[in-house]
Structure formats: structure tokens, C-alpha cells
Design an enzyme around this catalytic site. Sequence first.
Site, mmCIF file in Angstrom:
data_model
loop_
_atom_site.group_PDB
_atom_site.id
_atom_site.type_symbol
_atom_site.label_atom_id
_atom_site.label_comp_id
_atom_site.label_asym_id
_atom_site.label_seq_id
_atom_site.Cartn_x
_atom_site.Cartn_y
_atom_site.Cartn_z
ATOM 1 N N GLY A 44 -14.257 -0.250 9.570
ATOM 2 C CA GLY A 44 -15.075 0.719 8.822
ATOM 3 C C GLY A 44 -16.283 0.078 8.174
ATOM 4 O O GLY A 44 -17.300 0.727 7.956
ATOM 5 N N HIS A 93 -11.950 -0.913 6.157
ATOM 6 C CA HIS A 93 -11.146 0.046 5.378
ATOM 7 C C HIS A 93 -9.928 -0.701 4.803
ATOM 8 O O HIS A 93 -9.344 -1.551 5.494
ATOM 9 C CB HIS A 93 -10.679 1.154 6.324
ATOM 10 C CG HIS A 93 -10.198 2.398 5.650
ATOM 11 N ND1 HIS A 93 -9.093 2.435 4.827
ATOM 12 C CD2 HIS A 93 -10.675 3.658 5.677
ATOM 13 C CE1 HIS A 93 -8.907 3.661 4.395
ATOM 14 N NE2 HIS A 93 -9.832 4.433 4.878
ATOM 15 N N TYR A 136 -10.056 7.258 15.058
ATOM 16 C CA TYR A 136 -11.388 7.262 14.433
ATOM 17 C C TYR A 136 -12.001 8.654 14.565
ATOM 18 O O TYR A 136 -11.730 9.374 15.517
ATOM 19 C CB TYR A 136 -12.281 6.177 15.048
ATOM 20 C CG TYR A 136 -13.152 5.520 13.997
ATOM 21 C CD1 TYR A 136 -12.614 4.560 13.137
ATOM 22 C CD2 TYR A 136 -14.471 5.891 13.811
ATOM 23 C CE1 TYR A 136 -13.387 3.971 12.150
ATOM 24 C CE2 TYR A 136 -15.247 5.305 12.819
ATOM 25 C CZ TYR A 136 -14.700 4.347 11.989
ATOM 26 O OH TYR A 136 -15.450 3.787 10.992
HETATM 27 O O1 YXS Z 1 -0.981 -11.406 3.014
HETATM 28 P P1 YXS Z 1 -1.791 -11.048 1.779
HETATM 29 O O2 YXS Z 1 -1.072 -10.123 0.831
HETATM 30 O O3 YXS Z 1 -2.458 -12.230 1.145
HETATM 31 O O4 YXS Z 1 -3.017 -10.105 2.301
HETATM 32 C C1 YXS Z 1 -3.893 -10.639 3.282
HETATM 33 C C2 YXS Z 1 -4.281 -9.468 4.177
HETATM 34 O O5 YXS Z 1 -3.201 -8.584 4.444
HETATM 35 C C3 YXS Z 1 -5.304 -8.780 3.302
HETATM 36 N N1 YXS Z 1 -6.237 -7.983 4.093
HETATM 37 C C4 YXS Z 1 -6.361 -6.647 3.991
HETATM 38 N N2 YXS Z 1 -5.718 -5.754 3.221
HETATM 39 C C5 YXS Z 1 -6.078 -4.452 3.366
HETATM 40 N N3 YXS Z 1 -7.045 -4.031 4.232
HETATM 41 C C6 YXS Z 1 -7.703 -4.905 5.011
HETATM 42 N N4 YXS Z 1 -8.670 -4.473 5.825
HETATM 43 C C7 YXS Z 1 -7.367 -6.285 4.910
HETATM 44 N N5 YXS Z 1 -7.798 -7.425 5.531
HETATM 45 C C8 YXS Z 1 -7.095 -8.435 5.005
HETATM 46 O O6 YXS Z 1 -6.029 -9.822 2.662
HETATM 47 C C9 YXS Z 1 -5.201 -10.975 2.543
HETATM 48 C C10 YXS Z 1 -5.917 -12.158 3.155
HETATM 49 O O7 YXS Z 1 -6.017 -11.840 4.549
HETATM 50 P P2 YXS Z 1 -5.852 -13.022 5.626
HETATM 51 O O8 YXS Z 1 -4.753 -13.930 5.193
HETATM 52 O O9 YXS Z 1 -5.732 -12.372 6.943
HETATM 53 O O10 YXS Z 1 -7.272 -13.771 5.483
HETATM 54 P P3 YXS Z 1 -7.981 -14.628 6.622
HETATM 55 O O11 YXS Z 1 -9.128 -15.290 5.925
HETATM 56 O O12 YXS Z 1 -6.968 -15.427 7.370
HETATM 57 O O13 YXS Z 1 -8.559 -13.565 7.658
HETATM 58 C C11 YXS Z 1 -9.593 -12.690 7.215
HETATM 59 C C12 YXS Z 1 -9.678 -11.523 8.237
HETATM 60 C C13 YXS Z 1 -10.674 -10.476 7.698
HETATM 61 C C14 YXS Z 1 -10.128 -12.078 9.600
HETATM 62 C C15 YXS Z 1 -8.269 -10.910 8.365
HETATM 63 O O14 YXS Z 1 -7.782 -10.588 7.058
HETATM 64 C C16 YXS Z 1 -8.279 -9.655 9.177
HETATM 65 O O15 YXS Z 1 -8.368 -9.680 10.399
HETATM 66 N N6 YXS Z 1 -8.224 -8.490 8.425
HETATM 67 C C17 YXS Z 1 -8.218 -7.206 9.103
HETATM 68 C C18 YXS Z 1 -9.634 -6.836 9.562
HETATM 69 C C19 YXS Z 1 -9.582 -5.458 10.182
HETATM 70 O O16 YXS Z 1 -9.008 -5.261 11.266
HETATM 71 N N7 YXS Z 1 -10.144 -4.451 9.466
HETATM 72 C C20 YXS Z 1 -10.098 -3.067 9.920
HETATM 73 C C21 YXS Z 1 -9.407 -2.242 8.814
HETATM 74 S S1 YXS Z 1 -9.104 -0.602 9.358
HETATM 75 C C22 YXS Z 1 -10.669 0.054 9.501
HETATM 76 O O17 YXS Z 1 -11.625 -0.485 8.977
HETATM 77 C C23 YXS Z 1 -10.844 1.325 10.229
HETATM 78 C C24 YXS Z 1 -9.935 2.432 9.757
HETATM 79 S S2 YXS Z 1 -10.610 1.054 11.951
HETATM 80 O O18 YXS Z 1 -9.345 0.324 12.065
HETATM 81 O O19 YXS Z 1 -10.504 2.326 12.579
HETATM 82 O O20 YXS Z 1 -11.703 0.283 12.365
#
Ligand code: YXS
Length: 259
Positions: free
Chosen positions: A108, A64, A138
Site C-alpha cells: 500500500g 499497510h 486489492y
Molecule cells: O516480529 P516482530 O513483532 O518484530 O514484527 C516484525 C514484522 O512482523 C513487523 N512488520 C509489520 N507489521 C505490520 N505490517 C507490516 N506491513 C509489517 N512489516 C513488518 O515489523 C517487525 C520487523 O519486521 P522484520 O523483522 O521483517 O524486519 P526486516 O528489516 O527483516 O524486514 C523489513 C521488511 C519490510 C522487508 C519486512 O518486514 C517485510 O517484508 N514486511 C512486509 C512488507 C509487505 O509485504 N508489506 C505489504 C503489507 S500489506 C499491503 O500493503 C497491502 C494491503 S497489499 O498486500 O495488498 O499490497
Amino acid sequence: MSLVITEMKNRTGVITLNNPPKLNALCKELIDDLIAGLNQIKEQDARCVILRAPAGCKVFSAGHDISELPKGSRDPLSYQDPLRRGVRAIQSFPGPVIAMVEGSVWGGAFELVMSCDMIFAADTSTFAMTPANLGVAYDIVGIHNLIRDCSLHVIKEMLFTAKPVSAERALQTGIVNRTFPAAELEAAVMEIAELISVKAPLSIALIKEELRALNEANPLTPDEFERLQGLRRVVYDSDDAKEGIAAFFEKRKPVFAGK
Ligand code: YXS
């Protein structure tokens, strides 16, 4: 420009998530494009759909779009929210939707992949379910979509630790159908799609809908449903819900006070 690429390969529709700058995060725009792609493919008599990200991607989808999550005091995943609409569009598509996964799958996006009819993954892919990282309440339908296809213990481990699960572990626990070396994944999945595309489409569509209806047949009394919704409101009204999102964008570890 669409955030997904929609194409037909013979009688197989292929939808590629294509928003690399946002790591294919499931923002409203991407979900709307995904649904439009499914509708377009449906009009072209596709017998099967493959949902994928570009070959070689590190992140299949970051889940998400956290910037689109409400900043507390509002249900983050109600019926018309993008993720809910995207999952329903996959589940109601009148033919098999196959998730072809390469890279890491988050939150998500894990539910979106689990809502597909089959999951074939590169042996380097990972899967994580992350509401506990962000304090997200969730929703009941989303949790139900997770528990039907693999053991409760494994789903609880994923939900309570938010730790990514390897493709190998996902295979062992029944989350994915099969894994392949990344270089062989596309050919193997296309072969499966081609096999499906020459089978009887009406029979397959009927069986998919029968299985969906049977899978949904989980009698929650209205009172029990409302009670759980009330519990969810406490969570999405909590300080923790605000803390999780703030910590993510401030690039620091969240401190959850349990209130
Ligand atoms: O700092 P900038 O502006 O470059 O932005 C960064 C991150 O903030 C952004 N970004 C996201 N923005 C919005 N929503 C996201 N889900 C998201 N994920 C990342 O993208 C830019 C690059 O991210 P960065 O620097 O962390 O890249 P990386 O290659 O070091 O790491 C990639 C990931 C995917 C491992 C890392 O970005 C990460 O852990 N992202 C969050 C993954 C996550 O927890 N997703 C769950 C979202 S909430 C959801 O799906 C449900 C509601 S729930 O939470 O209930 O499951």
C-alpha cells in the site's frame, strides 16, 4: 505523539513518516497523522509538499499495517479505510506532493507513493507491490492508481511476482521521475520544490485537479463495477486471504490453495 513530523521549509511543507518501530507501516494512526499534516500545511500556504521518511532509513514504509487487515470475509480496502483516505488526501491536496523515497517501499505504501505527483528516489531504493504475497483482494481504485503511471506489463510483473523493483528499473519504466545518490537526494528535491514554490500556485492547483479528473475518467459501467466487486468478495472471503496474513505473522511461507 504524532507518527509523522510535519514542518515548513520556506513555502515547502515536509511530512516525514516517523514510526521506525513499525517500519512506518501505514496503520490508521499514521494515516490520520499524515492527513492532519497535509491539512496543517495547507493552512500555511505551502506551495509544495515533500513526503519522505528519515534520511538513511532502510524501509521507507512496510505498507499497510498487516495487523489491521481484516482476517477474511470483509473488504480490506473499502472507501473509508485508512489507505484509501490517505491516497485521496494526497491526490486532492491543492499543490504538488512529491514523494522523496529512500529505502524499500512495500504494498500500500507503493500505491501511496504512486498517488503523489512526482517521485524522486535514492538510487538504492526499491518498490514492491505485494497483494499476491498475502492473498489480498486489492481494490479497483487502488489498481487504477497504479496502471496510469507506468506500463501495464511492468505493473502486472510487480503485482504477479510481488518482487521488489530497483530504483534503476523504476526509472527506466517511468515509475519514478529521477534517481539520485542517497546523499544528494534531499538537496535535489528541495531545489525542485523551491522552483515550484515561486510559480503560480492557482494555475498549478487547477492543472493538478484537471489532470486528476481526466485520469479518473475511466468509464466502468455500474454493472461492470459491481461485477468486479463481486469477484473481490470471493477473494476476501477466501481461505487464501486468511492464510496469507496468518503465514506472515507465523513467519512462514504461505501455502495458497486457490480457494
Ligand atoms: O516480529 P516482530 O513483532 O518484530 O514484527 C516484525 C514484522 O512482523 C513487523 N512488520 C509489520 N507489521 C505490520 N505490517 C507490516 N506491513 C509489517 N512489516 C513488518 O515489523 C517487525 C520487523 O519486521 P522484520 O523483522 O521483517 O524486519 P526486516 O528489516 O527483516 O524486514 C523489513 C521488511 C519490510 C522487508 C519486512 O518486514 C517485510 O517484508 N514486511 C512486509 C512488507 C509487505 O509485504 N508489506 C505489504 C503489507 S500489506 C499491503 O500493503 C497491502 C494491503 S497489499 O498486500 O495488498 O499490497
